[in-house]
Design a protein around this motif. Structure first.
Motif, PDB file in Angstrom:
ATOM      1  N   ALA A  41     -13.662 -18.227  -4.236  1.00 47.33           N
ATOM      2  CA  ALA A  41     -13.647 -19.255  -5.284  1.00 47.33           C
ATOM      3  C   ALA A  41     -13.951 -18.619  -6.637  1.00 47.33           C
ATOM      4  CB  ALA A  41     -14.688 -20.322  -4.970  1.00 47.33           C
ATOM      5  N   ASP A  42     -13.465 -19.233  -7.690  1.00 48.34           N
ATOM      6  CA  ASP A  42     -13.816 -18.850  -9.053  1.00 48.34           C
ATOM      7  C   ASP A  42     -13.454 -17.406  -9.387  1.00 48.34           C
ATOM      8  OD1 ASP A  42     -14.804 -19.379 -11.617  1.00 48.34           O
ATOM      9  OD2 ASP A  42     -16.833 -18.753 -11.076  1.00 48.34           O
ATOM     10  N   VAL A  43     -12.235 -17.008  -8.997  1.00 47.97           N
ATOM     11  CA  VAL A  43     -11.716 -15.700  -9.401  1.00 47.97           C
ATOM     12  C   VAL A  43     -10.420 -15.918 -10.174  1.00 47.97           C
ATOM     13  CG1 VAL A  43     -12.806 -14.418  -7.515  1.00 47.97           C
ATOM     14  CG2 VAL A  43     -10.486 -15.282  -7.224  1.00 47.97           C
ATOM     15  N   ASN A  44     -10.146 -15.024 -11.120  1.00 42.13           N
ATOM     16  CA  ASN A  44      -8.914 -15.146 -11.891  1.00 42.13           C
ATOM     17  C   ASN A  44      -8.013 -13.918 -11.784  1.00 42.13           C
ATOM     18  OD1 ASN A  44     -10.812 -13.733 -13.442  1.00 42.13           O
ATOM     19  ND2 ASN A  44      -9.840 -14.316 -15.362  1.00 42.13           N
ATOM     20  N   TRP A  45      -8.449 -12.891 -11.070  1.00 46.07           N
ATOM     21  CA  TRP A  45      -7.598 -11.724 -10.846  1.00 46.07           C
ATOM     22  C   TRP A  45      -8.106 -10.985  -9.616  1.00 46.07           C
ATOM     23  CZ3 TRP A  45      -6.623  -6.540 -10.336  1.00 46.07           C
ATOM     24  CH2 TRP A  45      -5.344  -6.101 -10.697  1.00 46.07           C
ATOM     25  N   VAL A  46      -7.179 -10.647  -8.721  1.00 46.90           N
ATOM     26  CA  VAL A  46      -7.493  -9.861  -7.529  1.00 46.90           C
ATOM     27  C   VAL A  46      -6.351  -8.879  -7.328  1.00 46.90           C
ATOM     28  CG1 VAL A  46      -7.790  -9.881  -5.020  1.00 46.90           C
ATOM     29  CG2 VAL A  46      -8.707 -11.764  -6.384  1.00 46.90           C
ATOM     30  N   GLY A  47      -6.670  -7.617  -7.216  1.00 49.49           N
ATOM     31  CA  GLY A  47      -5.592  -6.675  -6.973  1.00 49.49           C
ATOM     32  C   GLY A  47      -6.062  -5.247  -6.815  1.00 49.49           C
ATOM     33  N   PHE A  48      -5.078  -4.381  -6.830  1.00 51.22           N
ATOM     34  CA  PHE A  48      -5.301  -2.962  -6.579  1.00 51.22           C
ATOM     35  C   PHE A  48      -4.766  -2.134  -7.733  1.00 51.22           C
ATOM     36  CE2 PHE A  48      -5.064  -5.098  -2.535  1.00 51.22           C
ATOM     37  CZ  PHE A  48      -6.119  -4.554  -1.828  1.00 51.22           C
ATOM     38  N   TYR A  49      -5.511  -1.105  -8.056  1.00 52.22           N
ATOM     39  CA  TYR A  49      -5.018  -0.021  -8.889  1.00 52.22           C
ATOM     40  C   TYR A  49      -4.951   1.184  -7.974  1.00 52.22           C
ATOM     41  CZ  TYR A  49      -5.348  -2.544 -13.275  1.00 52.22           C
ATOM     42  OH  TYR A  49      -5.143  -3.448 -14.294  1.00 52.22           O
ATOM     43  N   LEU A  50      -3.827   1.892  -7.995  1.00 49.59           N
ATOM     44  CA  LEU A  50      -3.572   2.994  -7.081  1.00 49.59           C
ATOM     45  C   LEU A  50      -3.578   4.322  -7.837  1.00 49.59           C
ATOM     46  CD1 LEU A  50      -0.660   1.277  -5.131  1.00 49.59           C
ATOM     47  CD2 LEU A  50      -3.115   1.249  -4.607  1.00 49.59           C
ATOM     48  N   THR A  51      -4.136   5.350  -7.210  1.00 49.28           N
ATOM     49  CA  THR A  51      -4.137   6.682  -7.810  1.00 49.28           C
ATOM     50  C   THR A  51      -2.724   7.227  -7.700  1.00 49.28           C
ATOM     51  OG1 THR A  51      -6.426   7.003  -7.147  1.00 49.28           O
ATOM     52  CG2 THR A  51      -5.184   8.969  -7.750  1.00 49.28           C
ATOM     53  N   ARG A  52      -2.079   7.378  -8.853  1.00 46.13           N
ATOM     54  CA  ARG A  52      -0.676   7.796  -8.857  1.00 46.13           C
ATOM     55  C   ARG A  52      -0.488   9.163  -9.499  1.00 46.13           C
ATOM     56  NH1 ARG A  52       2.340   6.273  -5.613  1.00 46.13           N
ATOM     57  NH2 ARG A  52       4.142   5.741  -6.850  1.00 46.13           N
ATOM     58  N   ALA A  53      -1.512   9.695 -10.114  1.00 43.68           N
ATOM     59  CA  ALA A  53      -1.525  11.035 -10.692  1.00 43.68           C
ATOM     60  C   ALA A  53      -2.991  11.457 -10.705  1.00 43.68           C
ATOM     61  CB  ALA A  53      -0.933  11.015 -12.103  1.00 43.68           C
ATOM     62  N   PRO A  54      -3.275  12.726 -10.871  1.00 39.89           N
ATOM     63  CA  PRO A  54      -4.684  13.134 -10.874  1.00 39.89           C
ATOM     64  C   PRO A  54      -5.491  12.353 -11.925  1.00 39.89           C
ATOM     65  CG  PRO A  54      -3.267  15.056 -10.759  1.00 39.89           C
ATOM     66  CD  PRO A  54      -2.372  13.869 -11.003  1.00 39.89           C
ATOM     67  N   GLU A  55      -6.583  11.755 -11.449  1.00 43.80           N
ATOM     68  CA  GLU A  55      -7.512  11.051 -12.334  1.00 43.80           C
ATOM     69  C   GLU A  55      -6.876   9.876 -13.078  1.00 43.80           C
ATOM     70  OE1 GLU A  55     -11.010  12.346 -12.814  1.00 43.80           O
ATOM     71  OE2 GLU A  55     -10.353  13.182 -10.909  1.00 43.80           O
ATOM     72  N   LEU A  56      -5.842   9.242 -12.485  1.00 44.07           N
ATOM     73  CA  LEU A  56      -5.164   8.125 -13.144  1.00 44.07           C
ATOM     74  C   LEU A  56      -4.858   7.015 -12.145  1.00 44.07           C
ATOM     75  CD1 LEU A  56      -3.847   7.025 -15.766  1.00 44.07           C
ATOM     76  CD2 LEU A  56      -1.694   8.009 -14.928  1.00 44.07           C
ATOM     77  N   LEU A  57      -5.332   5.813 -12.473  1.00 45.84           N
ATOM     78  CA  LEU A  57      -5.029   4.618 -11.689  1.00 45.84           C
ATOM     79  C   LEU A  57      -3.860   3.887 -12.331  1.00 45.84           C
ATOM     80  CD1 LEU A  57      -8.699   3.357 -11.311  1.00 45.84           C
ATOM     81  CD2 LEU A  57      -7.303   4.377  -9.496  1.00 45.84           C
ATOM     82  N   VAL A  58      -2.927   3.428 -11.497  1.00 49.80           N
ATOM     83  CA  VAL A  58      -1.769   2.674 -11.970  1.00 49.80           C
ATOM     84  C   VAL A  58      -1.753   1.331 -11.239  1.00 49.80           C
ATOM     85  CG1 VAL A  58       0.757   2.636 -12.166  1.00 49.80           C
ATOM     86  CG2 VAL A  58      -0.481   4.783 -12.475  1.00 49.80           C
ATOM     87  N   LEU A  59      -1.405   0.283 -11.957  1.00 48.31           N
ATOM     88  CA  LEU A  59      -1.374  -1.066 -11.407  1.00 48.31           C
ATOM     89  C   LEU A  59      -0.572  -1.122 -10.109  1.00 48.31           C
ATOM     90  CD1 LEU A  59      -2.070  -4.087 -11.868  1.00 48.31           C
ATOM     91  CD2 LEU A  59       0.109  -4.265 -13.100  1.00 48.31           C
ATOM     92  N   GLY A  60      -1.161  -1.777  -9.108  1.00 43.68           N
ATOM     93  CA  GLY A  60      -0.509  -1.993  -7.820  1.00 43.68           C
ATOM     94  C   GLY A  60      -0.390  -3.482  -7.553  1.00 43.68           C
ATOM     95  N   PRO A  61      -0.239  -3.881  -6.309  1.00 42.75           N
ATOM     96  CA  PRO A  61      -0.106  -5.295  -5.960  1.00 42.75           C
ATOM     97  C   PRO A  61      -1.318  -6.102  -6.428  1.00 42.75           C
ATOM     98  CG  PRO A  61       0.519  -3.922  -4.109  1.00 42.75           C
ATOM     99  CD  PRO A  61      -0.093  -3.017  -5.130  1.00 42.75           C
ATOM    100  N   PHE A  62      -1.051  -7.305  -6.958  1.00 41.26           N
ATOM    101  CA  PHE A  62      -2.136  -8.143  -7.458  1.00 41.26           C
ATOM    102  C   PHE A  62      -1.740  -9.602  -7.503  1.00 41.26           C
ATOM    103  CE2 PHE A  62       0.350  -7.380 -11.250  1.00 41.26           C
ATOM    104  CZ  PHE A  62       0.220  -8.534 -12.012  1.00 41.26           C
ATOM    105  N   GLN A  63      -2.753 -10.452  -7.720  1.00 42.61           N
ATOM    106  CA  GLN A  63      -2.600 -11.880  -7.957  1.00 42.61           C
ATOM    107  C   GLN A  63      -3.321 -12.171  -9.267  1.00 42.61           C
ATOM    108  OE1 GLN A  63      -1.422 -14.446  -5.443  1.00 42.61           O
ATOM    109  NE2 GLN A  63      -0.405 -12.564  -4.785  1.00 42.61           N
TER     110      GLN A  63
END
Length: 161
Positions: A41-63
């Protein structure tokens, strides 16, 4: 403070059930973000950031609403979780030094690092519009869920530029 108590063991069992017969990682992460979004309850974003390069997170699946695309390790709550390898429980993101405001409506956050074969493969990120929405029990339950998510087949995740 949590709006309702969540049965994290039940959530993990549901996560196991919806991923049991599906080998595709992105399909599983997509359904898991939907499951978590529907359960908490009471959430406005749920998802994953994936490591796509060294030391870098890139947006993955989310709601949720449109999100930041790339986050460096050590930057913001997600990057801090990735760099420290520790779950981040932030009662008020506006008090978090270096917070990245992807959605100005977000006020509290939990981020769980996902570690496979001693490598940070990504993070599970959950935001709420309420200050202090998440309790230590939520952080512990979501961290345990993260341990299950780490058991999925991450070999499909190929780093990109």
């Amino acid at each position: 403070m949590s709006q309702t108590l969540v049965d994290y063991q039940l959530l993990i069992e549901q996560a196991k059930a919806i991923t049991a017969d599906e080998p595709d990682l992105i399909a599983n992460l997509s359904n898991l973000s939907a499951l978590i979004n529907e359960t908490l309850a009471d959430v406005n974003w749920v998802g994953f950031y994936l490591t796509r390069a060294p030391e870098l997170l890139v947006l993955g699946p989310f709601q949720g609403k449109v999100a930041c695309l790339r986050i460096a390790f050590g930057k913001g709550v997600c990057g801090t979780a990735a760099a420290t390898r520790q779950t981040q429980l932030v009662e008020d993101v506006h008090q978090f030094a270096g917070h990245i405001a992807c959605d100005t409506a977000s006020n509290s956050e939990v981020v769980v690092p996902l570690i496979v074969a001693d490598q940070v493969v990504g993070v599970l990120d959950i935001d709420s519009p309420s200050v202090a929405r998440f309790s230590p029990a939520d952080a512990a339950g979501l961290t345990e869920l993260g341990r299950f998510i780490e058991s999925l087949d991450w070999s499909q995740l190929q780093p990109s530029a």
